[in-house]
Design a protein around this motif. Sequence first.
Motif, mmCIF file in Angstrom:
data_model
loop_
_atom_site.group_PDB
_atom_site.id
_atom_site.type_symbol
_atom_site.label_atom_id
_atom_site.label_comp_id
_atom_site.label_asym_id
_atom_site.label_seq_id
_atom_site.Cartn_x
_atom_site.Cartn_y
_atom_site.Cartn_z
ATOM 1 N N UNK A 66 0.204 -60.536 25.082
ATOM 2 C CA UNK A 66 1.138 -59.851 24.243
ATOM 3 C C UNK A 66 1.462 -61.553 23.672
ATOM 4 N N UNK A 67 1.330 -61.327 22.114
ATOM 5 C CA UNK A 67 1.431 -61.985 20.912
ATOM 6 C C UNK A 67 2.456 -60.699 19.571
ATOM 7 N N UNK A 68 3.024 -62.016 19.616
ATOM 8 C CA UNK A 68 3.720 -60.970 17.989
ATOM 9 C C UNK A 68 3.333 -62.192 17.064
ATOM 10 N N UNK A 69 2.524 -61.963 15.273
ATOM 11 C CA UNK A 69 2.110 -62.365 14.400
ATOM 12 C C UNK A 69 2.559 -62.645 13.544
ATOM 13 N N UNK A 70 3.689 -61.553 13.358
ATOM 14 C CA UNK A 70 4.215 -61.162 11.592
ATOM 15 C C UNK A 70 5.461 -60.368 12.353
ATOM 16 N N UNK A 71 6.319 -60.394 11.393
ATOM 17 C CA UNK A 71 7.955 -59.046 12.041
ATOM 18 C C UNK A 71 7.412 -57.828 11.534
ATOM 19 N N UNK A 72 7.344 -57.100 12.210
ATOM 20 C CA UNK A 72 7.575 -55.626 11.394
ATOM 21 C C UNK A 72 9.352 -55.359 10.985
ATOM 22 N N UNK A 96 -4.731 -53.852 22.275
ATOM 23 C CA UNK A 96 -4.330 -52.843 21.119
ATOM 24 C C UNK A 96 -3.630 -53.845 20.188
ATOM 25 N N UNK A 97 -3.927 -53.718 19.385
ATOM 26 C CA UNK A 97 -4.577 -54.323 17.707
ATOM 27 C C UNK A 97 -3.438 -53.373 16.795
ATOM 28 N N UNK A 115 -2.236 -57.295 21.688
ATOM 29 C CA UNK A 115 -2.005 -57.504 23.460
ATOM 30 C C UNK A 115 -3.084 -56.220 24.081
ATOM 31 N N UNK A 116 -2.681 -57.274 25.109
ATOM 32 C CA UNK A 116 -4.095 -56.686 26.229
ATOM 33 C C UNK A 116 -3.294 -56.563 27.513
ATOM 34 N N UNK A 117 -3.654 -54.794 27.934
ATOM 35 C CA UNK A 117 -2.850 -54.435 28.730
ATOM 36 C C UNK A 117 -3.844 -53.936 29.890
ATOM 37 N N UNK A 118 -3.341 -53.630 31.197
ATOM 38 C CA UNK A 118 -4.265 -53.415 32.306
ATOM 39 C C UNK A 118 -3.359 -51.645 33.048
ATOM 40 N N UNK A 119 -3.630 -50.374 33.175
ATOM 41 C CA UNK A 119 -3.325 -49.344 33.510
ATOM 42 C C UNK A 119 -4.110 -49.103 35.377
ATOM 43 N N UNK A 120 -3.310 -48.555 35.595
ATOM 44 C CA UNK A 120 -3.964 -47.766 36.758
ATOM 45 C C UNK A 120 -3.968 -46.151 37.359
ATOM 46 N N UNK A 121 -4.992 -45.947 37.169
ATOM 47 C CA UNK A 121 -4.442 -44.114 37.122
ATOM 48 C C UNK A 121 -4.302 -44.016 38.805
ATOM 49 N N UNK A 122 -3.129 -42.949 38.428
ATOM 50 C CA UNK A 122 -2.381 -42.245 39.908
ATOM 51 C C UNK A 122 -2.632 -41.580 39.426
ATOM 52 N N UNK A 123 -2.415 -40.637 41.539
ATOM 53 C CA UNK A 123 -2.490 -39.203 41.054
ATOM 54 C C UNK A 123 -1.266 -38.836 41.719
#
Length: 136
Positions: A66-72, A96-97, A115-123
């Motif tokens: 997760x990287x913050x480049x500029x403020x929002x 995600x960009x 950022x780069x995130x990992x999700x897992x499918x769940x029941x």
Amino acid sequence: MTDQQDIHTCLPDAQPIMRIMPMPADANAQGAIFGGWMMMQVDIAGSIEAQRCAQGAVTTVAVNAFQFHQPVHVGDLVSFYVERLRVGKTSITVKVEVFAQRHPDLVNVVKVTEAMLTYVAVDVSGNARELPQLVG
């Protein structure tokens, strides 16, 4: 944040997965949007793509980067673009960009976060489940 104060760019050619305009309640005392607010929005954007891939519920299992480049700032139009990087047996990793249009009438666009995130499918019980076979 990066050393450069203003990274001018263009929005990607793809359609954003979501767009939002932060409000004053989302800002800190310095007038910048809270990092936690941005992290939440990035997680929502990433989960939309992960749910499409999983054809059902997912849960976030890792924030790989997760990287913050500029403020929002309040009033920026913030666009989220998602790219599927990896699909495993039960997990999906996405990039995600995030871009902010500072002055929509002047089309001043800056990349603010990635950022780069990992999700897992769940029941329904919250247990990991195998992803469906995707066609195409």
